[in-house]
Design a protein around this motif. Structure first.
Motif, PDB file in Angstrom:
ATOM      1  N   SER A  63       0.826  -1.219   0.000  1.00  0.00           N
ATOM      2  CA  SER A  63       0.000   0.000   0.000  1.00  0.00           C
ATOM      3  C   SER A  63       0.853   1.258   0.000  1.00  0.00           C
ATOM      4  O   SER A  63       0.298   2.369  -0.060  1.00  0.00           O
ATOM      5  CB  SER A  63      -0.960   0.007   1.187  1.00  0.00           C
ATOM      6  N   GLY A  64       2.159   1.109   0.063  1.00  0.00           N
ATOM      7  CA  GLY A  64       2.959   2.313  -0.122  1.00  0.00           C
ATOM      8  C   GLY A  64       4.241   2.389   0.673  1.00  0.00           C
ATOM      9  O   GLY A  64       4.602   1.471   1.408  1.00  0.00           O
ATOM     10  N   ILE A  65       4.870   3.543   0.508  1.00  0.00           N
ATOM     11  CA  ILE A  65       6.140   3.834   1.168  1.00  0.00           C
ATOM     12  C   ILE A  65       6.026   5.240   1.733  1.00  0.00           C
ATOM     13  O   ILE A  65       5.658   6.174   1.018  1.00  0.00           O
ATOM     14  CB  ILE A  65       7.309   3.794   0.161  1.00  0.00           C
ATOM     15  N   GLY A  66       6.351   5.404   3.008  1.00  0.00           N
ATOM     16  CA  GLY A  66       6.345   6.738   3.610  1.00  0.00           C
ATOM     17  C   GLY A  66       4.986   7.083   4.207  1.00  0.00           C
ATOM     18  O   GLY A  66       4.048   6.270   4.179  1.00  0.00           O
ATOM     19  N   ARG A  67       4.892   8.275   4.728  1.00  0.00           N
ATOM     20  CA  ARG A  67       3.666   8.728   5.375  1.00  0.00           C
ATOM     21  C   ARG A  67       3.320  10.146   4.950  1.00  0.00           C
ATOM     22  O   ARG A  67       4.208  10.968   4.734  1.00  0.00           O
ATOM     23  CB  ARG A  67       3.814   8.712   6.904  1.00  0.00           C
ATOM     24  N   GLU A  68       2.022  10.414   4.843  1.00  0.00           N
ATOM     25  CA  GLU A  68       1.555  11.793   4.707  1.00  0.00           C
ATOM     26  C   GLU A  68       0.837  12.148   6.008  1.00  0.00           C
ATOM     27  O   GLU A  68       0.568  11.291   6.845  1.00  0.00           O
ATOM     28  CB  GLU A  68       0.621  11.921   3.498  1.00  0.00           C
ATOM     29  N   LEU A  69       0.569  13.421   6.173  1.00  0.00           N
ATOM     30  CA  LEU A  69      -0.073  13.955   7.381  1.00  0.00           C
ATOM     31  C   LEU A  69       0.827  13.773   8.621  1.00  0.00           C
ATOM     32  O   LEU A  69       1.805  13.032   8.597  1.00  0.00           O
ATOM     33  CB  LEU A  69      -1.451  13.338   7.628  1.00  0.00           C
ATOM     34  N   GLY A  70       0.462  14.497   9.673  1.00  0.00           N
ATOM     35  CA  GLY A  70       1.228  14.429  10.905  1.00  0.00           C
ATOM     36  C   GLY A  70       2.642  14.969  10.722  1.00  0.00           C
ATOM     37  O   GLY A  70       3.005  15.470   9.657  1.00  0.00           O
ATOM     38  N   ARG A  71       3.430  14.846  11.792  1.00  0.00           N
ATOM     39  CA  ARG A  71       4.820  15.319  11.700  1.00  0.00           C
ATOM     40  C   ARG A  71       5.617  14.526  10.675  1.00  0.00           C
ATOM     41  O   ARG A  71       6.509  15.047  10.010  1.00  0.00           O
ATOM     42  CB  ARG A  71       5.494  15.227  13.071  1.00  0.00           C
ATOM     43  N   LEU A  72       5.272  13.221  10.547  1.00  0.00           N
ATOM     44  CA  LEU A  72       6.001  12.400   9.570  1.00  0.00           C
ATOM     45  C   LEU A  72       5.779  12.912   8.149  1.00  0.00           C
ATOM     46  O   LEU A  72       6.678  12.851   7.309  1.00  0.00           O
ATOM     47  CB  LEU A  72       5.551  10.940   9.667  1.00  0.00           C
ATOM     48  N   GLY A  73       4.572  13.426   7.896  1.00  0.00           N
ATOM     49  CA  GLY A  73       4.246  13.968   6.575  1.00  0.00           C
ATOM     50  C   GLY A  73       5.074  15.200   6.246  1.00  0.00           C
ATOM     51  O   GLY A  73       5.295  15.518   5.075  1.00  0.00           O
ATOM     52  N   LEU A  74       5.518  15.896   7.281  1.00  0.00           N
ATOM     53  CA  LEU A  74       6.397  17.056   7.094  1.00  0.00           C
ATOM     54  C   LEU A  74       7.834  16.573   6.866  1.00  0.00           C
ATOM     55  O   LEU A  74       8.551  17.074   5.997  1.00  0.00           O
ATOM     56  CB  LEU A  74       6.338  17.939   8.342  1.00  0.00           C
ATOM     57  N   GLU A  75       8.212  15.571   7.662  1.00  0.00           N
ATOM     58  CA  GLU A  75       9.594  15.057   7.560  1.00  0.00           C
ATOM     59  C   GLU A  75       9.888  14.462   6.188  1.00  0.00           C
ATOM     60  O   GLU A  75      11.031  14.457   5.749  1.00  0.00           O
ATOM     61  CB  GLU A  75       9.853  14.029   8.665  1.00  0.00           C
ATOM     62  N   GLU A  76       8.834  13.942   5.511  1.00  0.00           N
ATOM     63  CA  GLU A  76       9.042  13.401   4.157  1.00  0.00           C
ATOM     64  C   GLU A  76       9.695  14.445   3.251  1.00  0.00           C
ATOM     65  O   GLU A  76      10.368  14.115   2.295  1.00  0.00           O
ATOM     66  CB  GLU A  76       7.708  12.996   3.520  1.00  0.00           C
ATOM     67  N   TYR A  77       9.423  15.721   3.536  1.00  0.00           N
ATOM     68  CA  TYR A  77       9.912  16.799   2.678  1.00  0.00           C
ATOM     69  C   TYR A  77      11.203  17.411   3.204  1.00  0.00           C
ATOM     70  O   TYR A  77      11.581  18.509   2.793  1.00  0.00           O
ATOM     71  CB  TYR A  77       8.815  17.861   2.506  1.00  0.00           C
ATOM     72  N   THR A  78      11.865  16.722   4.122  1.00  0.00           N
ATOM     73  CA  THR A  78      13.130  17.247   4.634  1.00  0.00           C
ATOM     74  C   THR A  78      14.239  16.213   4.538  1.00  0.00           C
ATOM     75  O   THR A  78      13.998  15.005   4.574  1.00  0.00           O
ATOM     76  CB  THR A  78      13.013  17.685   6.118  1.00  0.00           C
TER      77      THR A  78
END
Ligand SMILES: NC(=O)c1ccc[n+]([C@@H]2O[C@H](COP(=O)([O-])OP(=O)(O)OC[C@H]3O[C@@H](n4cnc5c(N)ncnc54)[C@H](O)[C@@H]3O)[C@@H](O)[C@H]2O)c1
Ligand SMILES: C[N+](C)(C)CC=O
Length: 490
Positions: free
Chosen positions: A458-473
């Motif tokens: 169903s995927g890799i990584g997370r959206e939403l929450g703090r993790l959703g922000l960390e994806e972009y850092t």
């Protein structure tokens, strides 16, 4: 329609550099809603170059995080101001009820506000250094140029989960919405312009997946690709992204189990099981399409569902009485019909639905009746594959362990639910369910603070929450020796 039906590249609204256009179709009656330019690799390359330049010149990245956050929160305010127009466009484009679209717009504004608030909350972290006379600091920095690709079922909601965190963290981006539902994303880019996001930071390219999407995935000037859509497309993007080892976030499909124990609040579970599937005609990644029901209440439960489902009001998303709109396209309707044929061939029993409605008023739309199959087993394709339509399959279980085993018997791991009044049992099941989200006595709830994403395929990584922000850092460790001395090794 008072929309700028164009690409938005480097702060300018631009038409296609070819004669290509695409007609956007209303799924309720097949009328043409609008005609938009159909971009290709050329527009995608221009937008990537603009985003690269905007990232490398550092203006946006070096804007104080508080200011960036304020701009992201301003977008939230503008979405609230234009909520009715956005909800209207979303329902026109997708067929979902306008009440659902209004709820989506509230969620979307909430996402921009949440990430706007978080923008200046990360000042880095000093960690204990084992080296005398030194400092050790961990900081987060933007990844760079982000390609963002979204699906048609929740066009603006899925876009907001990508746009808001990318902007808040100082990235630049190119968004490619689904070619069949671009309208609300275009509108939000008007609002992004109004909020004074600098030119080149946020770019919009309209067009198909195998041209614009493929360019974003394979172009070596793109540092990160964030994709929401189907599993097969996700695999292609993953492969294309390997060319420069892009950072990758994939939000893919689901075939989500909903376990109903006999000791549940019966009426609540019936209500939630229906809502869990039939919102937006089942075109939801996390729809609870696999009902796993304890044997002792199975017949009564199915019967209650069938009685309720027979009363559903299908129709235009703009009529107040409508509970379920059409499917998105003729192609998708054909796919759903095929799955019903498959279910019948596999020996599942059709309890209700299984055809298009006969109502003459619905014949121009891509409608399909809510459908329930009983007698299902995990070896059936109808149980394993994502039909992405208003279809429930029902399986029976006798013991707790068996229910969890059935629930986990899937290549997917997006979400699942458990209905029971025994909280210890619910928590035991939740702990064993291999999914990114488990709801207890609830289904299909999401909010900005909680991470969203999938286990397994169903995927890799997370959206939403703090993790959703960390994806972009990116995470950087800065070590400073306060009393440097020569090593005298060589
Ligand atoms: N996990 C989640 O949060 C989530 C949310 C919504 C939808 N979904 C999933 O999305 C799917 C339905 O959406 P869809 O039919 O639009 O999916 P899709 O994979 O067909 O298309 C999604 C996007 O990918 C683009 N695309 C297609 N081919 C491409 C390629 N070769 N390279 C790059 N981009 C390409 C499309 O143009 C579109 O913008 C379902 O499987 C659903 O479960 C998942
Ligand atoms: C993620 N969600 C539930 C909003 C839409 C899935 O299709």
């Amino acid at each position: 329609m008072d929309l700028k039906l164009q690409h938005y590249i480097n702060g300018e609204w631009v038409g296609a550099d070819s004669d290509n256009t695409r007609r956007i179709i209303n799924p309720f009656n097949q009328e043409v809603i609008s005609v938009v330019p159909e971009g290709n690799e050329s527009e995608a390359k221009t937008a990537i170059a603009a985003a690269r330049e905007a990232f490398d010149n550092g203006e946006w990245t070096n804007t104080p995080a508080t200011e960036r956050g304020a701009i992201v929160k301003r977008i939230a305010e503008l979405i609230e101001r234009d909520k009715e127009e956005l909800a209207y466009l979303e329902s026109l484009d997708t067929g979902k009820t306008v009440e659902e679209s209004r709820g989506d717009m509230d969620d979307i504004a909430g996402v921009f506000r949440y990430y706007g608030e978080l923008a200046d909350k990360d000042g880095g972290e000093l960690i204990e250094s084992p080296v005398p006379n030194s400092t050790s600091k961990v900081v987060h920095e933007p990844v760079g140029v982000c390609g963002q690709i979204t699906p048609w079922n929740y066009p603006l909601l899925q876009a907001s989960w990508k746009l808001a965190p990318a902007l808040a963290t100082g990235n630049t981006l190119i968004m490619k919405p689904s070619e069949i539902t671009p309208l609300t994303t275009i509108k939000v880019f008007e609002l992004i312009e109004e909020a004074e996001v600098p030119a080149g930071v946020a770019n919009l390219v309209l067009g198909a997946g195998d041209t614009v999407g493929a360019e974003l995935s394979s172009n070596t000037d793109v540092d990160l690709i964030s994709f929401t859509g189907g599993i097969e497309t996700g695999k292609k993007i993953m492969q294309a992204a390997s060319v420069n080892v892009k950072k990758l976030a994939l939000e893919l499909g689901g075939k989500n189990p909903n376990i109903i124990f006999a000791d549940t609040d019966f009426d609540l579970a019936v209500d939630q099981a229906m809502n869990g599937v039939f919102f937006h005609a089942g075109q939801i990644c996390s729809a609870g399409t696999r009902l796993i029901v304890e044997e002792t209440i199975h017949d009564e439960f199915v019967n209650a569902l069938v009685q309720r489902v027979k009363k559903f009001k299908l129709g235009s998303g703009f009529e107040e009485a409508t509970q379920m709109g059409p499917l998105i396209s003729a192609e998708h309707l054909a796919k759903v019909e095929k799955y019903v044929e498959t279910g019948l061939k596999e020996g599942a029993t059709l309890a209700v639905g299984g055809s298009r409605p006969e109502n003459p008023e619905l014949q121009k739309g891509f409608f399909y009746l809510p459908t329930i199959f009983t007698g299902c087993t995990t070896d059936m394709d109808i149980v394993q594959e994502e039909a992405f339509g208003p279809i429930i399959t029902v399986e029976k279980f006798r013991a707790e362990g068996e229910a969890v085993k059935l629930a986990n018997d899937s290549i997917y791991g997006l979400a699942g639910g458990v209905f029971t009044n025994d909280i210890a049992k619910a928590e035991r099941c939740a702990a064993k369910m291999r999914m990114g989200t488990v709801w207890i006595n609830e289904f299909n709830l999401y909010f900005p603070h909680a991470p969203w994403g999938g286990y397994k395929q169903s995927g890799i990584g997370r959206e939403l929450g703090r993790l959703g922000l960390e994806e972009y850092t990116e995470t950087k460790h800065v070590f400073q020796n306060l009393k440097p001395e020569p090593l005298n090794w060589f």
